[in-house]
Scaffold this active site. Structure first.
Site, PDB file in Angstrom:
ATOM      1  N   ARG A   1      36.082  13.988 -20.200  1.00 40.24           N
ATOM      2  CA  ARG A   1      36.997  13.296 -21.100  1.00 40.24           C
ATOM      3  C   ARG A   1      38.142  12.701 -20.290  1.00 40.24           C
ATOM      4  O   ARG A   1      38.551  13.257 -19.278  1.00 40.24           O
ATOM      5  CB  ARG A   1      37.577  14.277 -22.134  1.00 40.24           C
ATOM      6  CG  ARG A   1      36.612  14.645 -23.247  1.00 40.24           C
ATOM      7  CD  ARG A   1      37.300  15.489 -24.312  1.00 40.24           C
ATOM      8  NE  ARG A   1      37.824  16.724 -23.797  1.00 40.24           N
ATOM      9  CZ  ARG A   1      39.105  16.952 -23.540  1.00 40.24           C
ATOM     10  NH1 ARG A   1      40.020  16.045 -23.783  1.00 40.24           N
ATOM     11  NH2 ARG A   1      39.486  18.107 -23.053  1.00 40.24           N
TER      12      ARG A   1
ATOM     13  N   TYR B   1      30.105   9.406 -21.559  1.00 40.37           N
ATOM     14  CA  TYR B   1      30.064  10.866 -21.376  1.00 40.37           C
ATOM     15  C   TYR B   1      30.742  11.647 -22.498  1.00 40.37           C
ATOM     16  O   TYR B   1      31.862  11.309 -22.911  1.00 40.37           O
ATOM     17  CB  TYR B   1      30.742  11.245 -20.050  1.00 40.37           C
ATOM     18  CG  TYR B   1      30.307  12.599 -19.524  1.00 40.37           C
ATOM     19  CD1 TYR B   1      29.135  12.723 -18.779  1.00 40.37           C
ATOM     20  CD2 TYR B   1      31.050  13.759 -19.773  1.00 40.37           C
ATOM     21  CE1 TYR B   1      28.719  13.956 -18.300  1.00 40.37           C
ATOM     22  CE2 TYR B   1      30.637  14.992 -19.295  1.00 40.37           C
ATOM     23  CZ  TYR B   1      29.473  15.083 -18.559  1.00 40.37           C
ATOM     24  OH  TYR B   1      29.062  16.318 -18.077  1.00 40.37           O
TER      25      TYR B   1
ATOM     26  N   LYS C   1      35.121  15.552 -30.659  1.00 38.73           N
ATOM     27  CA  LYS C   1      36.568  15.639 -30.483  1.00 38.73           C
ATOM     28  C   LYS C   1      37.279  14.512 -31.247  1.00 38.73           C
ATOM     29  O   LYS C   1      38.333  14.730 -31.848  1.00 38.73           O
ATOM     30  CB  LYS C   1      36.939  15.581 -28.992  1.00 38.73           C
ATOM     31  CG  LYS C   1      36.263  16.642 -28.133  1.00 38.73           C
ATOM     32  CD  LYS C   1      36.538  18.048 -28.581  1.00 38.73           C
ATOM     33  CE  LYS C   1      36.016  19.065 -27.565  1.00 38.73           C
ATOM     34  NZ  LYS C   1      36.188  20.458 -28.052  1.00 38.73           N
TER      35      LYS C   1
ATOM     36  N   HIS D   1      40.185  23.688 -33.320  1.00 34.01           N
ATOM     37  CA  HIS D   1      39.377  23.864 -32.111  1.00 34.01           C
ATOM     38  C   HIS D   1      39.008  25.346 -31.999  1.00 34.01           C
ATOM     39  O   HIS D   1      39.559  26.060 -31.160  1.00 34.01           O
ATOM     40  CB  HIS D   1      40.206  23.383 -30.913  1.00 34.01           C
ATOM     41  CG  HIS D   1      39.432  23.232 -29.654  1.00 34.01           C
ATOM     42  ND1 HIS D   1      40.053  23.225 -28.415  1.00 34.01           N
ATOM     43  CD2 HIS D   1      38.120  23.069 -29.413  1.00 34.01           C
ATOM     44  CE1 HIS D   1      39.135  23.061 -27.475  1.00 34.01           C
ATOM     45  NE2 HIS D   1      37.956  22.974 -28.054  1.00 34.01           N
TER      46      HIS D   1
ATOM     47  N   SER E   1      40.263  25.668 -22.651  1.00 30.73           N
ATOM     48  CA  SER E   1      39.062  25.617 -21.816  1.00 30.73           C
ATOM     49  C   SER E   1      39.095  26.728 -20.772  1.00 30.73           C
ATOM     50  O   SER E   1      40.156  27.277 -20.463  1.00 30.73           O
ATOM     51  CB  SER E   1      38.948  24.254 -21.148  1.00 30.73           C
ATOM     52  OG  SER E   1      40.096  24.017 -20.380  1.00 30.73           O
TER      53      SER E   1
ATOM     54  N   CYS F   1      37.977  29.774 -20.930  1.00 29.53           N
ATOM     55  CA  CYS F   1      38.159  31.141 -21.422  1.00 29.53           C
ATOM     56  C   CYS F   1      36.873  31.739 -21.978  1.00 29.53           C
ATOM     57  O   CYS F   1      36.857  32.879 -22.428  1.00 29.53           O
ATOM     58  CB  CYS F   1      39.255  31.183 -22.487  1.00 29.53           C
ATOM     59  SG  CYS F   1      40.904  30.890 -21.831  1.00 29.53           S
TER      60      CYS F   1
ATOM     61  N   ASP G   1      32.796  25.757 -31.284  1.00 29.94           N
ATOM     62  CA  ASP G   1      33.832  24.831 -30.810  1.00 29.94           C
ATOM     63  C   ASP G   1      34.796  24.366 -31.893  1.00 29.94           C
ATOM     64  O   ASP G   1      35.984  24.256 -31.627  1.00 29.94           O
ATOM     65  CB  ASP G   1      33.169  23.610 -30.159  1.00 29.94           C
ATOM     66  CG  ASP G   1      34.120  22.817 -29.282  1.00 29.94           C
ATOM     67  OD1 ASP G   1      34.998  23.435 -28.633  1.00 29.94           O
ATOM     68  OD2 ASP G   1      34.002  21.576 -29.237  1.00 29.94           O
TER      69      ASP G   1
ATOM     70  N   ARG H   1      26.874  19.763 -18.450  1.00 28.73           N
ATOM     71  CA  ARG H   1      26.738  20.216 -19.840  1.00 28.73           C
ATOM     72  C   ARG H   1      25.308  20.430 -20.262  1.00 28.73           C
ATOM     73  O   ARG H   1      24.382  19.805 -19.742  1.00 28.73           O
ATOM     74  CB  ARG H   1      27.332  19.144 -20.767  1.00 28.73           C
ATOM     75  CG  ARG H   1      28.810  18.861 -20.543  1.00 28.73           C
ATOM     76  CD  ARG H   1      29.645  19.922 -21.178  1.00 28.73           C
ATOM     77  NE  ARG H   1      31.053  19.824 -20.820  1.00 28.73           N
ATOM     78  CZ  ARG H   1      32.029  20.225 -21.642  1.00 28.73           C
ATOM     79  NH1 ARG H   1      31.755  20.712 -22.833  1.00 28.73           N
ATOM     80  NH2 ARG H   1      33.286  20.161 -21.235  1.00 28.73           N
TER      81      ARG H   1
HETATM   82  O1  TSX Z   1      33.502  34.168 -21.015  1.00 27.21           O
HETATM   83  C1  TSX Z   1      34.171  35.071 -20.538  1.00 27.21           C
HETATM   84  N1  TSX Z   1      34.574  36.108 -21.346  1.00 27.21           N
HETATM   85  C2  TSX Z   1      34.302  36.083 -22.810  1.00 27.21           C
HETATM   86  C3  TSX Z   1      32.988  36.636 -23.080  1.00 27.21           C
HETATM   87  C4  TSX Z   1      32.562  37.007 -24.282  1.00 27.21           C
HETATM   88  N2  TSX Z   1      34.473  35.033 -19.204  1.00 27.21           N
HETATM   89  C5  TSX Z   1      34.100  33.899 -18.357  1.00 27.21           C
HETATM   90  C6  TSX Z   1      35.251  32.925 -18.358  1.00 27.21           C
HETATM   91  C7  TSX Z   1      34.937  31.630 -17.702  1.00 27.21           C
HETATM   92  C8  TSX Z   1      34.379  30.642 -18.673  1.00 27.21           C
HETATM   93  C9  TSX Z   1      35.168  36.074 -18.659  1.00 27.21           C
HETATM   94  N3  TSX Z   1      35.590  36.287 -17.415  1.00 27.21           N
HETATM   95  C10 TSX Z   1      35.567  37.153 -19.450  1.00 27.21           C
HETATM   96  C11 TSX Z   1      35.258  37.189 -20.827  1.00 27.21           C
HETATM   97  O2  TSX Z   1      35.576  38.141 -21.526  1.00 27.21           O
HETATM   98  N4  TSX Z   1      36.256  38.017 -18.645  1.00 27.21           N
HETATM   99  C12 TSX Z   1      36.263  37.466 -17.413  1.00 27.21           C
HETATM  100  C13 TSX Z   1      36.882  38.060 -16.211  1.00 27.21           C
HETATM  101  C14 TSX Z   1      35.862  38.938 -15.543  1.00 27.21           C
HETATM  102  C15 TSX Z   1      34.949  38.399 -14.674  1.00 27.21           C
HETATM  103  C16 TSX Z   1      34.009  39.251 -14.072  1.00 27.21           C
HETATM  104  C17 TSX Z   1      34.025  40.618 -14.347  1.00 27.21           C
HETATM  105  C18 TSX Z   1      34.957  41.139 -15.196  1.00 27.21           C
HETATM  106  C19 TSX Z   1      35.874  40.295 -15.811  1.00 27.21           C
HETATM  107  N5  TSX Z   1      33.164  41.536 -13.745  1.00 27.21           N
HETATM  108  C20 TSX Z   1      32.145  41.311 -12.896  1.00 27.21           C
HETATM  109  O3  TSX Z   1      31.920  40.197 -12.500  1.00 27.21           O
HETATM  110  C21 TSX Z   1      31.328  42.486 -12.483  1.00 27.21           C
HETATM  111 MN    MN Z   2      36.099  22.410 -27.040  1.00 26.86          MN
END
Ligand code: TSX
Ligand code: MN
Length: 606
Positions: A80, A219, A228, A248, A270, A272, A297, A389
């Site tokens: 975007r 895209y 969006k 959102h 984004s 998360c 989304d 994507r």
């Molecule tokens: O999506 C994530 N969530 C929500 C899941 C339901 N991610 C990925 C974020 C990038 C898009 C996460 N990353 C989450 C999370 O709850 N927590 C984390 C941080 C994290 C990353 C790796 C580990 C623990 C926490 N552990 C190992 O890799 C072993």
């Molecule tokens: Mn979105």
């Protein structure tokens, strides 16, 4: 117009306003031909076959990935474009400091010469689509005119598209006109490229006339105008005027072993893992608990006669970020992607399948990268673009909620707001009341990740995860949220979560992913009037004993205390940052928000 440009319609069409608009746009864009999409499988097959011949799509190995395709965009057209996105009401104060504003007549004057003849040598596809189940009182119809067959087939996955939508319009139904061009007319005999686009880009929204005009990009959110542009920027304006919410947010269902059901809607910026949360699989120890997916989304939310909010997912598919999606992070997404998908800017394996960073621990020994170049693990480049994507039908998601297409929507019991914060913000808390919840949501923020910005650790405020998507002034938006809490007798309870808190060594304190079910269960019990909680300055928080730890040893009571720690000094600094953000929004801030802030600051001293 010459006779070859006369439209062929393979279904009943008796909507003069729609027909006249299409002809008017055709006389502006001057396509070689017009194709009215019926949404059928045969039509999609034909467009896809043409795109495979043209090199726009690569058919993946049908044994590994049936009816699935890879598209590689131009390397300049991968995301975007926020600085080329405009919101164009007459009054700049209506757009607010959160949007690029352009005077509507000036925008039209800039767009008109760009669109004049922009589809020469190409087909104009007429794409009728419904955001939401056709005929639902929540739903709204759009018609996208596009010269991109990739957009036409993607819209078929992402929306309910085709002749049933035209039938629902009847002879004079309302639709949002959406005009899209890649901006690459073909001279007679000129050879096409696999991903046409234009250096000049505009994504313009006209909230007063409820129109969308997009030029130059093929895209994602720049081109699939239902998502969006319509479901958030235009719909947020409709929602403000009509008394509902276009958000959102993912929507998920929680079902207890006793068969009790609650729905929550959750907003995250984004990076998360919103799609991962929407498709979460509970840990083994939560036998009998179910998480079901309504959407990943966008949520359209309306007050119901029963005094509660009800929500639909206006979309029909998932347009998700591929990198990081794996059997470990999101097994339901991996299952959803098994067939009938369009992948964009991921890597191609020698056996004709797809790969991206994070899909497997070990990368394949060789790949073709997203730019079509040979790739090996040591080459120093990413194989898939970080914003690559998947486009996948929602119907293929194993955790799909049985009510996901209910025209009445699902009742919402909780709103969750999240962000990526390494310090300060605890794992979970519940706001004391609606207006305090709105304050928390309005001040939410996320630390930037290297992948997104190259700069790590800066907090970027993203109220309700809507900063790039609210089609009007953020101050008016906060006011609308404050209002909406009083349109129902039983507003959803408001929660804040943070999966990303770290210790002094920078290690994540919370295991995340499926283990987030423990937090969701606490929320489930809170909205059911059961779970215990402690009142602290910031809100209601679970004590260690209020969370179900069955089957998880790694989060000790000491670790949990660290996850939940509220440092009054850090929070006072946080409040100063809130002030800074609020003043950047100008003079439309509702009075409740500084009052809430004042109350919070006073309480932190006690
Ligand atoms: O999506 C994530 N969530 C929500 C899941 C339901 N991610 C990925 C974020 C990038 C898009 C996460 N990353 C989450 C999370 O709850 N927590 C984390 C941080 C994290 C990353 C790796 C580990 C623990 C926490 N552990 C190992 O890799 C072993
Ligand atoms: Mn979105």
């Amino acid at each position: 117009m010459n006779t070859t440009a006369l439209p062929t319609v393979g279904y009943t069409l008796n909507h003069p306003r729609l027909q006249n608009w299409v002809l008017e746009m055709a006389s502006l864009c001057k396509p070689e031909r017009i194709h009215w999409c019926d949404g059928s499988q045969e039509e999609a097959d034909r467009l896809i076959t043409e795109m495979v011949s043209a090199g726009t799509l690569i058919r993946l190995n049908p044994e590994k990935r049936p009816n699935s395709f890879l598209a590689r965009s131009d390397s300049s057209d991968v995301a975007r474009m926020e600085d080329r996105t405009f919101v164009c009401p007459k009054d700049p104060k209506a757009a607010g400091p959160n949007n690029n504003w352009m005077e509507p007549e000036k925008a039209r004057a800039e767009l008109r010469p760009l669109f004049d003849g922009c589809m020469k040598g190409r087909t104009m596809y007429v794409v009728p689509f419904s955001m939401g189940p056709i005929g639902s009182p929540f739903s709204h119809i759009g018609v996208e005119l596009t010269d991109s067959p990739y957009v036409a087939v993607s819209m078929r996955v992402m929306t309910r598209m085709g002749k049933d939508v035209v039938a629902a319009l009847g002879t004079d139904g309302e639709f949002v006109p959406c005009v899209h061009s890649v901006g690459a007319p073909l001279a007679p005999g000129q050879k096409d490229v696999s991903w046409p686009c234009n250096e000049t880009k505009y994504i313009c929204h006209f909230p007063e006339s409820r129109e969308i005009w997009s030029f130059g990009s093929g895209y994602g959110g720049n081109a699939l105008l239902g998502k969006k542009c319509f479901a958030l920027r235009i719909a947020s304006n409709m929602a403000k005027d009509e008394g509902w919410l276009a958000e959102h947010m993912l929507i998920l269902g929680l079902e207890s072993p006793q068969g009790e059901k609650r729905y929550v809607a959750a907003a995250f910026p984004s990076a998360c893992g919103k799609t991962n949360l929407a498709m979460l699989i509970p840990p083994q120890a939560f036998d009998g608990w179910k998480v079901t997916t309504v959407g990943d989304d966008i949520a359209w939310i309306k007050p119901g006669k029963d005094g509660r909010f009800h929500a639909i997912n206006p979309e029909y598919g998932y347009f998700g970020v591929a990198p990081g999606t794996s059997e470990h992070t999101n097994p339901n997404a991996i299952a959803t992607l098994k067939a009938n998908c369009i992948f964009t800017n991921v890597a191609l394996t020698p056996d004709g399948d797809v790969w991206w960073e994070g899909l497997t621990k070990e990368p394949p020994a060789e790949l073709i990268d997203w730019e079509g170049k040979a790739w090996t693990p040591g080459c120093g480049r990413k194989a898939a673009h970080p914003n690559s994507r998947f486009t996948a039908p929602a119907s293929q998601c194993p955790s799909l909620d049985p009510s996901w297409e209910d025209p009445k929507g699902v009742p919402v019991d909780a709103f969750i707001f999240g962000g990526r914060r390494s310090k300060t913000v605890p794992l979970v808390m519940q706001a004391f009341n609606w207006s305090y919840g709105v304050y928390m949501a309005a001040t939410m923020g996320s630390e930037t990740t290297a992948a997104a910005t190259g700069k790590v650790g800066q907090i970027r405020r993203d109220p309700m995860a809507m900063l790039p998507f609210c089609g009007y002034h953020m101050g008016d938006y906060f006011d609308h949220w404050l209002d909406m809490g009083h349109k129902v007798y039983n507003p959803p309870r408001v929660f804040c979560v943070n999966w990303f808190r770290t210790n002094d060594k920078g290690e994540f304190l919370w295991p995340g992913f499926g283990e987030n079910m423990r937090v969701l269960k606490w929320i489930f019990e809170r909205v059911s009037g059961r779970a215990g909680a402690r009142q602290i300055q910031l809100g209601w928080m679970p004590g260690y004993e209020d969370i179900d730890w069955t089957g998880l040893d790694e989060v000790t009571e000491a670790k949990f205390d660290e996850l939940m720690d509220v440092d009054a000094k850090a929070w006072k600094e946080e409040l100063a940052l809130h002030d800074e953000f609020f003043s950047s929004l100008g003079d439309k801030l509702p009075r409740e928000l500084p009052l809430q802030r004042e109350l919070l600051e006073r309480t932190l001293d006690r």
